[in-house]
Write a protein that holds these residues in place. Structure first.
Motif, mmCIF file in Angstrom:
data_model
loop_
_atom_site.group_PDB
_atom_site.id
_atom_site.type_symbol
_atom_site.label_atom_id
_atom_site.label_comp_id
_atom_site.label_asym_id
_atom_site.label_seq_id
_atom_site.Cartn_x
_atom_site.Cartn_y
_atom_site.Cartn_z
ATOM 1 N N ARG A 335 -37.875 -98.148 -20.453
ATOM 2 C CA ARG A 335 -37.878 -98.978 -19.239
ATOM 3 C C ARG A 335 -37.123 -98.274 -18.121
ATOM 4 N N SER A 336 -35.996 -97.677 -18.487
ATOM 5 C CA SER A 336 -35.231 -96.927 -17.488
ATOM 6 C C SER A 336 -36.017 -95.712 -16.998
ATOM 7 N N SER A 339 -38.677 -96.813 -14.529
ATOM 8 C CA SER A 339 -38.060 -97.189 -13.263
ATOM 9 C C SER A 339 -37.665 -95.957 -12.448
ATOM 10 N N GLU A 342 -40.833 -94.161 -11.044
ATOM 11 C CA GLU A 342 -41.393 -94.887 -9.898
ATOM 12 C C GLU A 342 -40.538 -94.667 -8.653
ATOM 13 N N SER A 343 -39.232 -94.724 -8.828
ATOM 14 C CA SER A 343 -38.336 -94.493 -7.696
ATOM 15 C C SER A 343 -38.469 -93.061 -7.178
#
Length: 538
Positions: A335-336, A339, A342-343
């Motif tokens: 999940r990290s 994230s 995407e960032s």
């Protein structure tokens, strides 16, 4: 518990000698350590050997001994205390107790002449050395019980105690003594820790036993706790638990403390166990997620660098202890990863917009710095996943970042080079067998990310201290050699064109090129020649 048996008191002569001891504020005389006991006994034996060959005592010495007042006329101290002496008879008569010493000098007492001529004690020998210690508690003239401890190496200690004190504080002695008629002597055989046994009984005579534990070490208190359990000294057990709950532990003491008190829940050991086990409703996964979030969002260079190193080390230690939480932790890491990717893509889009380079530094610098932070976060997460043998999905995710790879060349190399470090680490992982992505994933990694890596290679060699050129080149070459021969040829010929243009500013894949060459030009003909030879022989 050691064997318990009732003994009897034998009459004889008591010889009192000086023994080095320590005294507490309450007047309780501490039993010396085993080393001190051994030294004292060794000196005592040495003196006995000299006495065997010594001449008869002088007249002045004889007259001095005969002028010693009887024991029943001596004055005894009313303060709480204890004496530690060495003796030549195993169970001397009860009225031969010596005066209690003061706190400022060693224990000394003159010898009492025997009322009748006793049997001569056996001479000390190597096989049967004299290792006998006598300890008295409280007021010696009121002592009505002798407890003899038989320890290791032939040492035994005789304790002059009080029936009511032991029965009041110890359930073990209360049960044993109440089941029999009053006896003058009790023997405890096979006593494992004589020194601590003596001190634990001495705590029964202290006004403030808890204060005596304050300056003790954790290992010694654990030994006292063990003896207190054996004799059923509930008050002492509670004092030991209170001490262990309040005192700090060093790393090697924690396991010993927990194992020693885990079974003492009924005595109040829960506060101690709460130090190492939480009963909070939040599961550990939520706590780990919070820690990961804090580290990934930190912008302080030194703090995030040190905490990333620490968390990575702790997670490596945790590999074999996570049990059923392994899958949940891996999902948390991914999940990290999603994230951060995407960032990173959003930041690349901003930095590649027309006119972005014309913006003032106040606008550009935060974006460029955030790109570096997100790339560094992905490198850290990749290391965690590689260590847990769960990085295959990361390789698939990275191979699908086609847009990110196209935007790569539009950013300054100082801001993008860490992205190439991610690619390098993936090639090293595949080349070492640390991850096993599919053939399609390996092909995409090389097709999409090898050229951006080549573009940044010169900077990586000179501007990245952690970059290991030989390891990376071996990883790239091994990754190429895992593909079908046609794909190997396509990638290596493309690499050859770049290498002939820029030389050392391109990865050196000559070893992989040699393997591909042999597979392409030598192996088929060698196999064909071998087949022809076999057919000719047949």
């Amino acid at each position: 518990m050691a064997d318990f048996r009732v003994g009897r008191i034998e009459q004889g002569q008591t010889k009192i000698r000086n023994v080095p001891i320590a005294v507490t504020p309450e007047g309780f005389w501490c039993c010396p350590s085993p080393a001190v006991l051994q030294k004292t006994l060794k000196n005592h034996n040495h003196q006995n050997k000299h006495k065997v060959s010594s001449p008869l005592p002088s007249k002045s010495q004889s007259s001095q001994r005969t002028s010693t007042p009887p024991a029943d006329k001596r004055t005894h101290s009313n303060s709480l205390g204890s004496k530690i002496i060495s003796e030549d008879q195993r169970c001397p008569t009860a009225d031969a107790a010596a005066a209690v010493a003061t706190a400022t000098s060693p224990i000394k007492a003159p010898e009492r002449p025997p009322e009748r001529l006793p049997e001569r004690p056996a001479k000390p020998t190597i096989d049967n050395p004299q290792r006998k210690i006598s300890v008295g508690y409280g007021q010696p003239e009121t002592s009505d019980l002798k407890v003899v401890l038989f320890g290791k190496e032939g040492i035994y200690v005789r304790m002059s105690v009080h029936w009511n004190i032991l029965a009041e504080h110890s359930s073990f002695f209360s049960e044993k003594l109440s089941s029999q008629s009053p006896v003058p002597c009790v023997e405890i055989t096979d006593c494992e820790d004589v020194e601590i046994y003596v001190e634990t009984v001495g705590l029964m005579y202290c006004k403030e036993p808890k204060h005596r534990l304050i300056k003790q070490s954790v290992p010694r208190v654990l030994r006292i706790l063990k003896v207190a359990e054996l004799i059923g000294y509930r008050e002492c057990i509670k004092f030991c638990l209170d001490y262990l709950e309040a005192v700090p532990w060093v790393a090697e003491e924690e396991d010993n403390v927990v194992s020693s008190v885990r079974h003492l829940q009924s005595y109040g050991a829960s506060p101690i166990l709460k130090r190492v086990a939480s009963d909070l409703s939040n599961p550990p996964n939520d706590t780990l997620a919070h820690i990961m979030d804090l580290v990934l969002k930190s912008s302080e260079d030194r703090g995030r660098r040190e905490m990333k190193s620490l968390v990575l080390k702790l997670l490596k230690e945790n590999n074999s202890f996570t049990g059923g939480s392994t899958n949940a932790w891996i999902e948390l890491f991914y999940r990290s990863c999603r994230s951060c990717m995407e960032s990173l893509l959003d930041l690349f889009r901003q930095a590649s917009e027309p006119g972005f380079s014309d913006h003032p530094s106040d606008c550009k610098d935060p974006v460029m710095r955030q790109i570096v932070l997100e790339a560094d976060n992905l490198i850290w997460l990749l290391e965690i996943l590689v260590d847990r043998h769960a990085a295959d999905e990361f390789a698939t995710m990275w191979a699908s970042q086609n847009e990110l790879a196209k935007l790569h060349s539009k950013l300054p190399i100082m801001s993008r080079y860490l992205v190439s470090c991610i690619t390098s680490r993936l090639f090293v992982g595949v080349g070492r067998g640390e991850m096993l992505p599919s053939r399609e994933t390996r092909q995409l990694l090389l097709q999409i990310w090898l050229q951006p890596l080549i573009d940044d290679y010169s900077w990586l060699q000179h501007g990245c201290r952690s970059f290991d050129r030989k390891v990376v080149e071996d990883g790239i070459g091994q990754t190429i050699l895992t593909l079908p021969l046609e794909d190997q040829q396509s990638i290596l010929l493309s690499w050859l064109g770049s290498f002939l243009k820029v030389g050392d500013n391109c990865p050196n894949l000559q070893r992989a090129f040699e393997v591909w060459w042999r597979r392409t030009f030598i192996r088929p003909y060698a196999e064909q020649q071998g087949t022809n030879l076999l057919s000719d022989k047949s």
